[in-house]
Design a protein around this motif. Structure first.
Motif, PDB file in Angstrom:
ATOM      1  N   ALA A  43       0.831  -1.213   0.000  1.00 31.72           N
ATOM      2  CA  ALA A  43       0.000   0.000   0.000  1.00 31.72           C
ATOM      3  C   ALA A  43       0.865   1.262   0.000  1.00 31.72           C
ATOM      4  CB  ALA A  43      -0.935  -0.010   1.212  1.00 31.72           C
ATOM      5  N   TRP A  44       1.933   1.249   0.801  1.00 37.79           N
ATOM      6  CA  TRP A  44       2.840   2.400   0.848  1.00 37.79           C
ATOM      7  C   TRP A  44       3.532   2.594  -0.496  1.00 37.79           C
ATOM      8  CZ3 TRP A  44       3.711   6.785   2.945  1.00 37.79           C
ATOM      9  CH2 TRP A  44       4.979   7.394   2.851  1.00 37.79           C
ATOM     10  N   ARG A  45       3.931   1.509  -1.134  1.00 34.88           N
ATOM     11  CA  ARG A  45       4.593   1.596  -2.441  1.00 34.88           C
ATOM     12  C   ARG A  45       3.658   2.247  -3.470  1.00 34.88           C
ATOM     13  NH1 ARG A  45       8.851  -0.501  -4.269  1.00 34.88           N
ATOM     14  NH2 ARG A  45       9.042  -2.071  -2.617  1.00 34.88           N
ATOM     15  N   LEU A  46       2.406   1.839  -3.470  1.00 38.15           N
ATOM     16  CA  LEU A  46       1.446   2.411  -4.412  1.00 38.15           C
ATOM     17  C   LEU A  46       1.190   3.883  -4.103  1.00 38.15           C
ATOM     18  CD1 LEU A  46      -1.233  -0.404  -4.824  1.00 38.15           C
ATOM     19  CD2 LEU A  46       0.654   0.158  -6.360  1.00 38.15           C
ATOM     20  N   PHE A  47       1.072   4.209  -2.810  1.00 40.05           N
ATOM     21  CA  PHE A  47       0.821   5.601  -2.419  1.00 40.05           C
ATOM     22  C   PHE A  47       1.977   6.502  -2.865  1.00 40.05           C
ATOM     23  CE2 PHE A  47       1.353   9.067   0.687  1.00 40.05           C
ATOM     24  CZ  PHE A  47       0.141   9.720   0.498  1.00 40.05           C
ATOM     25  N   VAL A  48       3.199   6.072  -2.604  1.00 42.02           N
ATOM     26  CA  VAL A  48       4.373   6.862  -3.007  1.00 42.02           C
ATOM     27  C   VAL A  48       4.424   6.986  -4.529  1.00 42.02           C
ATOM     28  CG1 VAL A  48       6.898   6.944  -3.033  1.00 42.02           C
ATOM     29  CG2 VAL A  48       5.695   6.297  -0.941  1.00 42.02           C
ATOM     30  N   GLY A  49       4.157   5.877  -5.223  1.00 41.64           N
ATOM     31  CA  GLY A  49       4.175   5.911  -6.676  1.00 41.64           C
ATOM     32  C   GLY A  49       3.127   6.851  -7.251  1.00 41.64           C
ATOM     33  N   ALA A  50       1.946   6.895  -6.618  1.00 42.01           N
ATOM     34  CA  ALA A  50       0.864   7.750  -7.117  1.00 42.01           C
ATOM     35  C   ALA A  50       1.122   9.224  -6.827  1.00 42.01           C
ATOM     36  CB  ALA A  50      -0.462   7.318  -6.502  1.00 42.01           C
ATOM     37  N   THR A  51       1.807   9.521  -5.719  1.00 40.67           N
ATOM     38  CA  THR A  51       2.008  10.912  -5.319  1.00 40.67           C
ATOM     39  C   THR A  51       3.342  11.478  -5.806  1.00 40.67           C
ATOM     40  OG1 THR A  51       2.843  10.118  -3.183  1.00 40.67           O
ATOM     41  CG2 THR A  51       0.528  10.752  -3.304  1.00 40.67           C
ATOM     42  N   VAL A  52       4.377  10.649  -5.805  1.00 41.48           N
ATOM     43  CA  VAL A  52       5.722  11.111  -6.181  1.00 41.48           C
ATOM     44  C   VAL A  52       6.049  10.730  -7.622  1.00 41.48           C
ATOM     45  CG1 VAL A  52       8.186  10.970  -5.623  1.00 41.48           C
ATOM     46  CG2 VAL A  52       6.485  10.962  -3.792  1.00 41.48           C
ATOM     47  N   GLY A  53       5.519   9.587  -8.075  1.00 40.82           N
ATOM     48  CA  GLY A  53       5.773   9.146  -9.443  1.00 40.82           C
ATOM     49  C   GLY A  53       6.820   8.076  -9.559  1.00 40.82           C
ATOM     50  N   SER A  54       7.540   7.804  -8.472  1.00 36.11           N
ATOM     51  CA  SER A  54       8.545   6.736  -8.475  1.00 36.11           C
ATOM     52  C   SER A  54       8.295   5.834  -7.278  1.00 36.11           C
ATOM     53  CB  SER A  54       9.964   7.305  -8.429  1.00 36.11           C
ATOM     54  OG  SER A  54      10.151   8.075  -7.260  1.00 36.11           O
ATOM     55  N   SER A  55       8.758   4.596  -7.396  1.00 35.67           N
ATOM     56  CA  SER A  55       8.489   3.606  -6.357  1.00 35.67           C
ATOM     57  C   SER A  55       9.698   3.423  -5.460  1.00 35.67           C
ATOM     58  CB  SER A  55       8.133   2.275  -7.029  1.00 35.67           C
ATOM     59  OG  SER A  55       7.862   1.284  -6.090  1.00 35.67           O
ATOM     60  N   PRO A  56       9.502   3.185  -4.161  1.00 41.68           N
ATOM     61  CA  PRO A  56      10.638   2.880  -3.283  1.00 41.68           C
ATOM     62  C   PRO A  56      11.388   1.645  -3.785  1.00 41.68           C
ATOM     63  CG  PRO A  56       8.655   3.279  -2.001  1.00 41.68           C
ATOM     64  CD  PRO A  56       8.233   3.192  -3.431  1.00 41.68           C
ATOM     65  N   PRO A  57      12.682   1.514  -3.464  1.00 45.14           N
ATOM     66  CA  PRO A  57      13.452   0.347  -3.925  1.00 45.14           C
ATOM     67  C   PRO A  57      12.941  -0.942  -3.313  1.00 45.14           C
ATOM     68  CG  PRO A  57      14.713   1.641  -2.322  1.00 45.14           C
ATOM     69  CD  PRO A  57      13.497   2.429  -2.651  1.00 45.14           C
ATOM     70  N   GLY A  58      13.359  -2.055  -3.891  1.00 43.63           N
ATOM     71  CA  GLY A  58      12.933  -3.360  -3.402  1.00 43.63           C
ATOM     72  C   GLY A  58      12.305  -4.167  -4.513  1.00 43.63           C
ATOM     73  N   GLU A  59      12.241  -5.490  -4.330  1.00 46.04           N
ATOM     74  CA  GLU A  59      11.699  -6.363  -5.371  1.00 46.04           C
ATOM     75  C   GLU A  59      10.230  -6.045  -5.665  1.00 46.04           C
ATOM     76  OE1 GLU A  59      13.762  -8.507  -6.985  1.00 46.04           O
ATOM     77  OE2 GLU A  59      15.340  -7.689  -5.719  1.00 46.04           O
ATOM     78  N   GLY A  60       9.507  -5.497  -4.668  1.00 47.35           N
ATOM     79  CA  GLY A  60       8.118  -5.118  -4.903  1.00 47.35           C
ATOM     80  C   GLY A  60       7.978  -4.046  -5.973  1.00 47.35           C
ATOM     81  N   ALA A  61       9.060  -3.296  -6.220  1.00 43.32           N
ATOM     82  CA  ALA A  61       9.013  -2.278  -7.274  1.00 43.32           C
ATOM     83  C   ALA A  61       8.731  -2.912  -8.630  1.00 43.32           C
ATOM     84  CB  ALA A  61      10.336  -1.511  -7.320  1.00 43.32           C
ATOM     85  N   CYS A  62       9.232  -4.124  -8.835  1.00 42.55           N
ATOM     86  CA  CYS A  62       8.996  -4.797 -10.110  1.00 42.55           C
ATOM     87  C   CYS A  62       7.579  -5.350 -10.189  1.00 42.55           C
ATOM     88  CB  CYS A  62      10.025  -5.900 -10.335  1.00 42.55           C
ATOM     89  SG  CYS A  62      11.632  -5.230 -10.816  1.00 42.55           S
ATOM     90  N   GLU A  63       7.021  -5.748  -9.052  1.00 41.46           N
ATOM     91  CA  GLU A  63       5.607  -6.159  -9.051  1.00 41.46           C
ATOM     92  C   GLU A  63       4.739  -4.982  -9.465  1.00 41.46           C
ATOM     93  OE1 GLU A  63       4.362  -8.309  -5.479  1.00 41.46           O
ATOM     94  OE2 GLU A  63       6.483  -8.710  -5.072  1.00 41.46           O
ATOM     95  N   ARG A  64       5.040  -3.806  -8.927  1.00 36.94           N
ATOM     96  CA  ARG A  64       4.290  -2.603  -9.300  1.00 36.94           C
ATOM     97  C   ARG A  64       4.486  -2.280 -10.773  1.00 36.94           C
ATOM     98  NH1 ARG A  64       5.912   2.624 -10.006  1.00 36.94           N
ATOM     99  NH2 ARG A  64       4.270   4.230  -9.860  1.00 36.94           N
ATOM    100  N   LEU A  65       5.737  -2.318 -11.245  1.00 39.25           N
ATOM    101  CA  LEU A  65       6.029  -2.006 -12.642  1.00 39.25           C
ATOM    102  C   LEU A  65       5.261  -2.927 -13.591  1.00 39.25           C
ATOM    103  CD1 LEU A  65       7.703  -0.596 -14.874  1.00 39.25           C
ATOM    104  CD2 LEU A  65       9.498  -2.291 -14.462  1.00 39.25           C
ATOM    105  N   LEU A  66       5.288  -4.229 -13.307  1.00 40.07           N
ATOM    106  CA  LEU A  66       4.604  -5.194 -14.159  1.00 40.07           C
ATOM    107  C   LEU A  66       3.090  -4.966 -14.153  1.00 40.07           C
ATOM    108  CD1 LEU A  66       6.638  -8.361 -13.151  1.00 40.07           C
ATOM    109  CD2 LEU A  66       6.651  -7.283 -15.406  1.00 40.07           C
TER     110      LEU A  66
END
Length: 258
Positions: free
Chosen positions: A107-130
């Motif tokens: 949830a935090w990864r999506l929130f940051v991505g929606a507000t800042v435009g980039s995702s925090p580091p970590g393997e979950g970043a690729c789940e979001r990208l895909l």
């Protein structure tokens, strides 16, 4: 401003966010196509991809051997070496060695991505990208809309499904959609017939390189070979293939020269 007043302001902002964020999510979700299951995704993709393929074939005089139908992506059919190349160049070489990201971290990864435009580091970043790329493939536009769609897709897709769907809907040119179409167009072979050097060459046509037309036209073959060999050496460096296999692959001719 006193500490007590500041505390009340913080609590008010948090309370407001606790109401506005769910309402924004629900409103945005209501404007999206139905995304409750893999069946919904498959139905949407079949409609768009098969429609384009059929319209293209109608104007062709020669019979195209590739199927018009869009079949449900199957991770088990993807060459393991190509998957290794693909996840490595998403900067997630340990994608399948880490647990699926869920709960607060997701949830935090999506929130940051929606507000800042980039995702925090970590393997979950690729789940979001895909998930975001699959949402784009469904015709969804806008960062907020893509974020909500990505969350809904992620809810029922496992890590291997995210990879399989993303690779199945990559768009190369009109009527050439997915890695199977790209393999046949570039090498005149089915994807499961490609060897490691050809798979590394194919990876150059995929994200993040996007050099499909260079390979299609065999443009600058010396540079293409150097770049293919760099991918192979990198793959061996990450222990995703053996050094012997990578070394043998670099001795092979480019597939586009065959």
């Amino acid at each position: 401003m006193g500490v007590k007043s500041l505390l009340w302001i913080i609590l008010f902002v948090l309370g407001l966010a606790g109401v506005l964020i769910p309402l924004t999510y629900l409103y945005t979700a209501s404007k999206l196509p139905q995304l409750e299951s893999e069946f919904d995704v498959e139905k949407l993709l079949k409609h768009s991809i098969e429609g384009e393929r059929m319209s293209l074939r109608a104007g062709q005089s020669e019979r195209n051997p590739r199927p018009v139908t869009f079949n449900r992506p199957d991770f088990s059919r993807l060459p393991k070496d190509l998957v290794a190349l693909y996840i490595r160049h998403m900067d997630c070489p340990r994608y399948f060695q880490t647990p699926r990201e869920d709960g607060t971290a997701w949830a935090w990864r999506l929130f940051v991505g929606a507000t800042v435009g980039s995702s925090p580091p970590g393997e979950g970043a690729c789940e979001r990208l895909l998930a975001m790329r699959i949402a784009e493939g469904l015709g969804i536009k806008g960062n907020l809309q893509l974020t909500v769609a990505a969350h809904r897709l992620h809810a029922f897709m496992q890590k291997d499904q995210l990879v399989a769907y993303d690779m199945a809907i990559l768009y190369f040119e009109r009527g050439v959609v997915g890695v199977e179409d790209a393999a046949f167009t570039l090498f005149k072979k089915e994807l499961n017939e490609l060897q490691l050097p050809e798979l590394a060459e194919l990876q150059l046509a995929l994200p993040p390189f996007y050099r499909y037309w260079d390979i299609r036209q065999c443009k600058n073959p010396t540079v293409l070979r150097q770049d293919r060999d760099t991918l192979l050496a990198d793959l061996a460096g990450w222990k995703l293939v053996s050094e012997d296999r990578a070394r043998n692959a670099t001795s092979q001719r480019l597939g586009c020269l065959e």
